[in-house]
Design a protein around this motif. Structure first.
Motif, PDB file in Angstrom:
ATOM      1  N   ASP A  56       0.396  12.792   3.810  1.00  0.00           N
ATOM      2  CA  ASP A  56      -1.205  12.886   3.350  1.00  0.00           C
ATOM      3  C   ASP A  56      -1.641  14.152   3.037  1.00  0.00           C
ATOM      4  OD1 ASP A  56      -1.273  10.273   4.458  1.00  0.00           O
ATOM      5  OD2 ASP A  56      -1.848  10.748   6.433  1.00  0.00           O
ATOM      6  N   PHE A  57      -0.882  14.741   2.208  1.00  0.00           N
ATOM      7  CA  PHE A  57      -1.054  16.003   1.595  1.00  0.00           C
ATOM      8  C   PHE A  57      -2.240  15.773   0.435  1.00  0.00           C
ATOM      9  CE2 PHE A  57      -0.840  19.693  -1.543  1.00  0.00           C
ATOM     10  CZ  PHE A  57      -0.367  20.499  -0.781  1.00  0.00           C
ATOM     11  N   SER A  66      -8.559  27.504  -2.176  1.00  0.00           N
ATOM     12  CA  SER A  66      -8.321  25.961  -1.995  1.00  0.00           C
ATOM     13  C   SER A  66      -7.504  25.866  -0.664  1.00  0.00           C
ATOM     14  CB  SER A  66      -6.960  25.764  -3.020  1.00  0.00           C
ATOM     15  OG  SER A  66      -7.509  25.862  -4.551  1.00  0.00           O
ATOM     16  N   ASN A  67      -7.892  24.623  -0.177  1.00  0.00           N
ATOM     17  CA  ASN A  67      -7.607  24.262   1.188  1.00  0.00           C
ATOM     18  C   ASN A  67      -6.388  23.133   0.934  1.00  0.00           C
ATOM     19  OD1 ASN A  67      -9.362  25.661   2.963  1.00  0.00           O
ATOM     20  ND2 ASN A  67     -10.705  24.126   2.460  1.00  0.00           N
ATOM     21  N   LEU A  68      -5.128  23.591   1.436  1.00  0.00           N
ATOM     22  CA  LEU A  68      -4.079  22.494   1.505  1.00  0.00           C
ATOM     23  C   LEU A  68      -4.088  22.068   2.868  1.00  0.00           C
ATOM     24  CD1 LEU A  68      -1.329  24.627   0.225  1.00  0.00           C
ATOM     25  CD2 LEU A  68      -2.956  23.566  -1.248  1.00  0.00           C
ATOM     26  N   ILE A  69      -4.433  20.348   2.765  1.00  0.00           N
ATOM     27  CA  ILE A  69      -4.703  19.653   4.001  1.00  0.00           C
ATOM     28  C   ILE A  69      -3.432  18.606   3.782  1.00  0.00           C
ATOM     29  CG2 ILE A  69      -6.471  18.045   5.323  1.00  0.00           C
ATOM     30  CD1 ILE A  69      -8.566  19.250   3.243  1.00  0.00           C
ATOM     31  N   PHE A  70      -2.824  18.775   5.081  1.00  0.00           N
ATOM     32  CA  PHE A  70      -1.718  17.744   5.435  1.00  0.00           C
ATOM     33  C   PHE A  70      -1.477  17.741   6.807  1.00  0.00           C
ATOM     34  CE2 PHE A  70      -0.558  22.127   4.488  1.00  0.00           C
ATOM     35  CZ  PHE A  70       0.531  22.289   5.416  1.00  0.00           C
ATOM     36  N   PHE A 102      -5.423  28.314   1.793  1.00  0.00           N
ATOM     37  CA  PHE A 102      -5.349  28.090   3.310  1.00  0.00           C
ATOM     38  C   PHE A 102      -5.038  26.642   3.531  1.00  0.00           C
ATOM     39  CE2 PHE A 102      -8.618  31.092   2.084  1.00  0.00           C
ATOM     40  CZ  PHE A 102      -8.598  31.736   3.181  1.00  0.00           C
ATOM     41  N   CYS A 103      -4.141  26.639   4.822  1.00  0.00           N
ATOM     42  CA  CYS A 103      -3.912  25.293   5.455  1.00  0.00           C
ATOM     43  C   CYS A 103      -4.698  24.602   6.346  1.00  0.00           C
ATOM     44  CB  CYS A 103      -2.364  25.458   5.927  1.00  0.00           C
ATOM     45  SG  CYS A 103      -1.451  26.093   4.621  1.00  0.00           S
ATOM     46  N   ALA A 104      -4.965  23.352   6.473  1.00  0.00           N
ATOM     47  CA  ALA A 104      -5.559  22.752   7.360  1.00  0.00           C
ATOM     48  C   ALA A 104      -4.352  21.605   8.017  1.00  0.00           C
ATOM     49  CB  ALA A 104      -6.604  22.134   6.994  1.00  0.00           C
ATOM     50  N   ILE A 105      -3.873  22.077   9.048  1.00  0.00           N
ATOM     51  CA  ILE A 105      -2.609  21.220   9.572  1.00  0.00           C
ATOM     52  C   ILE A 105      -2.834  20.313  10.487  1.00  0.00           C
ATOM     53  CG2 ILE A 105      -0.063  21.428  10.187  1.00  0.00           C
ATOM     54  CD1 ILE A 105      -0.485  24.319   8.773  1.00  0.00           C
ATOM     55  N   ASN A 106      -2.394  18.951  10.628  1.00  0.00           N
ATOM     56  CA  ASN A 106      -2.409  18.383  11.753  1.00  0.00           C
ATOM     57  C   ASN A 106      -1.027  18.166  12.189  1.00  0.00           C
ATOM     58  OD1 ASN A 106      -3.684  16.147  13.426  1.00  0.00           O
ATOM     59  ND2 ASN A 106      -2.545  14.608  12.497  1.00  0.00           N
ATOM     60  N   VAL A 107      -0.632  18.185  13.284  1.00  0.00           N
ATOM     61  CA  VAL A 107       0.833  18.003  13.918  1.00  0.00           C
ATOM     62  C   VAL A 107       0.976  16.662  14.537  1.00  0.00           C
ATOM     63  CG1 VAL A 107       2.372  18.997  15.250  1.00  0.00           C
ATOM     64  CG2 VAL A 107       1.046  20.612  14.199  1.00  0.00           C
ATOM     65  N   ASP A 108       1.548  15.964  13.997  1.00  0.00           N
ATOM     66  CA  ASP A 108       1.989  14.435  14.366  1.00  0.00           C
ATOM     67  C   ASP A 108       3.342  14.638  15.302  1.00  0.00           C
ATOM     68  OD1 ASP A 108      -0.243  13.262  13.376  1.00  0.00           O
ATOM     69  OD2 ASP A 108       0.840  12.494  11.371  1.00  0.00           O
ATOM     70  N   LYS A 109       3.397  13.789  16.261  1.00  0.00           N
ATOM     71  CA  LYS A 109       4.569  14.048  16.964  1.00  0.00           C
ATOM     72  C   LYS A 109       5.516  12.650  16.889  1.00  0.00           C
ATOM     73  CE  LYS A 109       3.244  17.419  19.589  1.00  0.00           C
ATOM     74  NZ  LYS A 109       3.954  18.589  19.519  1.00  0.00           N
ATOM     75  N   GLY A 110       6.736  12.853  16.719  1.00  0.00           N
ATOM     76  CA  GLY A 110       7.856  11.924  16.563  1.00  0.00           C
ATOM     77  C   GLY A 110       7.915  11.473  18.261  1.00  0.00           C
TER      78      GLY A 110
END
Length: 116
Positions: A56-57, A66-70, A102-110
């Motif tokens: 979802d980058f 620039s915001n890198l959202i992923f 700048f990074c906006a990161i969502n951490v998903d868990k396996g």
């Protein structure tokens, strides 16, 4: 739409202490700059740990940055906390791509993996 869904997932986690997966991908995929940045960010993340997935980058460009959202997918029982991983990725992206990213990161868990 993607941001609204992310907000709903975060609210459910905060309010009900549960993980929900709601998915919609209105993400630009055929833009050359987005693909270049996605490749660079993915390489940076895989250098940190090749077991981390990226999805979802998207890029939101502005006049000064620039915001890198992923999202990143970490293995079950990953050794770093979400916050530690986010900070490591953010620092490395800035160091390798430049201060304007700048990074906006969502951490998903396996949820599948090692037991006990």
């Amino acid at each position: 739409m993607h941001d609204a869904i992310d907000n709903i997932e975060h609210e459910l986690k905060r309010e009900l202490r549960c993980d929900a997966v709601i998915h919609m991908d209105p993400v630009v995929t055929m833009d050359e700059r987005v693909q270049l940045l996605k490749g660079k960010a993915t390489s940076i993340i895989h250098a940190i740990d090749p077991k981390i997935g990226v999805h979802d980058f998207r890029v939101v460009a502005g006049p000064t940055h620039s915001n890198l959202i992923f999202d990143v997918l970490v293995p079950f029982r990953y050794q770093l906390t979400d916050k530690q991983l986010e900070e490591k990725i953010k620092e490395t992206v800035k160091a390798e791509l430049g201060e304007e990213y700048f990074c906006a990161i969502n951490v998903d868990k396996g949820y599948a993996g090692e037991q006990g």
